[in-house]
Design a protein around this motif. Structure first.
Motif, PDB file in Angstrom:
ATOM      1  N   HIS A   1       0.807  -1.230   0.000  1.00 13.48           N
ATOM      2  CA  HIS A   1       0.000   0.000   0.000  1.00 13.48           C
ATOM      3  C   HIS A   1       0.837   1.276   0.000  1.00 13.48           C
ATOM      4  O   HIS A   1       0.411   2.299  -0.532  1.00 13.48           O
ATOM      5  CB  HIS A   1      -1.003   0.016   1.162  1.00 13.48           C
ATOM      6  N   ASP A   2       2.030   1.220   0.619  1.00 12.83           N
ATOM      7  CA  ASP A   2       2.855   2.435   0.691  1.00 12.83           C
ATOM      8  C   ASP A   2       4.068   2.363  -0.230  1.00 12.83           C
ATOM      9  O   ASP A   2       5.045   3.074  -0.011  1.00 12.83           O
ATOM     10  CB  ASP A   2       3.310   2.663   2.147  1.00 12.83           C
TER      11      ASP A   2
ATOM     12  N   ARG B   1       5.754   5.484  -1.249  1.00 11.66           N
ATOM     13  CA  ARG B   1       6.489   6.286  -0.274  1.00 11.66           C
ATOM     14  C   ARG B   1       7.984   6.354  -0.570  1.00 11.66           C
ATOM     15  O   ARG B   1       8.642   7.348  -0.266  1.00 11.66           O
ATOM     16  CB  ARG B   1       6.308   5.700   1.138  1.00 11.66           C
TER      17      ARG B   1
ATOM     18  N   HIS C   1       0.973   9.764  -2.816  1.00 14.25           N
ATOM     19  CA  HIS C   1       1.807   8.555  -2.777  1.00 14.25           C
ATOM     20  C   HIS C   1       1.012   7.288  -3.117  1.00 14.25           C
ATOM     21  O   HIS C   1       1.600   6.277  -3.495  1.00 14.25           O
ATOM     22  CB  HIS C   1       2.506   8.409  -1.425  1.00 14.25           C
TER      23      HIS C   1
ATOM     24  N   HIS D   1      -6.469   4.183  -0.321  1.00 14.99           N
ATOM     25  CA  HIS D   1      -6.150   4.039   1.109  1.00 14.99           C
ATOM     26  C   HIS D   1      -5.924   5.369   1.814  1.00 14.99           C
ATOM     27  O   HIS D   1      -6.078   5.456   3.018  1.00 14.99           O
ATOM     28  CB  HIS D   1      -4.986   3.069   1.335  1.00 14.99           C
TER      29      HIS D   1
ATOM     30  N   ASP E   1      -4.301  -0.063   8.091  1.00 14.28           N
ATOM     31  CA  ASP E   1      -3.340   1.049   8.090  1.00 14.28           C
ATOM     32  C   ASP E   1      -3.523   1.907   9.345  1.00 14.28           C
ATOM     33  O   ASP E   1      -2.566   2.228  10.050  1.00 14.28           O
ATOM     34  CB  ASP E   1      -3.586   1.880   6.819  1.00 14.28           C
TER      35      ASP E   1
HETATM   36 FE   LIG Z   1       0.010   5.377   2.873  1.00 20.15          FE
END
Ligand SMILES: [Fe+2]
Length: 263
Positions: free
Chosen positions: A71-72, A75, A93, A125, A149
């Protein structure tokens, strides 16, 4: 996690080798990379727990966990290119993460439908509101990911707020001016039962009230059980100045969350 299925192990490896493919990082970038890497793994674990709680099928569990792991993913490029985790100062992001995943065909071993649902959850998200136009499947994975999250962000934040000897971490507090009172607009939103938008946040107190308002964006009973069991709300409240307005907000949030367990 002691026991992990093979598909989960190999997806974690793909994730880790993507993260480790960045070279020449500054010590600060390295530090932030490892924070985001560990966060992603814990979010995947939360997604797994939620999936089991919801009695999902094997393939459904896989979609929820894959969304958690990746999900990240946006980043890392964000930290490298812009040295920030602030989307407003760089790029979204989540949208970027979906580009990374499609561009590199990271999920190429999975079906197109699995890919599509994972991308959808990732893309949504971090959005303020979940669109009303989603299919029930899209909504399910989006909700699981948002809860998974948030549970980890609550954990990280409350450990930070509870440790008086900690070094300051501006990625958690946003380096905002200190205040003794919540802003009027923020109080109005949260007392009206609404999620507080980042745009309204003006001080360290507002950030914490916004974080309390996240209970309005928690979707599953399991997540409320975790929030209450880990005393996340109390820990945030304990780090706030005490006055009538803040006490009123805390009570409202606490009652709202406890009522979720009565239903
Ligand atoms: Fe995130």
């Amino acid at each position: 996690m002691e026991y992990m299925e093979d598909w989960m192990k190999s997806s974690m490896k793909i994730f880790e080798s993507y993260v480790d493919s960045f070279t020449g990082l500054t010590p600060l970038q390295q530090h932030n990379f490892s924070i985001k890497k560990d966060h992603s793994i814990r979010v995947a674990e939360n997604a797994l727990l939620l999936s089991k709680y919801l009695n999902l099928s094997e393939e459904e569990v896989q979609i929820a966990v894959l969304a958690g792991i990746f999900h990240d993913i946006g980043r890392f490029g964000q930290l490298l290119k812009h040295n920030t985790l602030n989307d407003a100062e760089s790029f979204d992001h989540a949208d970027y993460g979906v580009e990374v995943l499609t561009g590199k065909e990271i999920l190429k071993e999975w079906s197109d439908e699995v890919n599509r649902l994972v991308y959808k959850a990732i893309q949504l998200h971090n959005k303020f509101v979940i669109p009303t136009s989603l299919t029930s499947e899209e909504l399910l994975y989006t909700r699981i990911l948002r809860d998974a999250d948030k549970l980890d962000i609550f954990k990280v934040l409350t450990e930070y707020y509870s440790d008086k000897s900690r070094p300051p971490n501006h990625t958690l507090t946003w380096d905002l001016p200190l205040a003794s009172q919540v802003s009027a607009e923020v109080a109005k939103e949260v007392l009206g039962g609404k999620l507080v938008s980042k745009q309204l946040v003006k001080s360290d107190v507002d950030v914490k009230i916004m974080q309390l308002s996240w209970v309005y964006d928690i979707h599953f009973r399991f997540s409320f059980e975790e929030v209450l069991k880990n005393r996340f709300l109390e820990k945030i409240y304990n780090s706030l100045p005490k006055n009538d307005r803040i006490i009123e907000i805390y009570r409202k949030i606490k009652v709202f969350s406890e009522n979720k367990l009565m239903a």
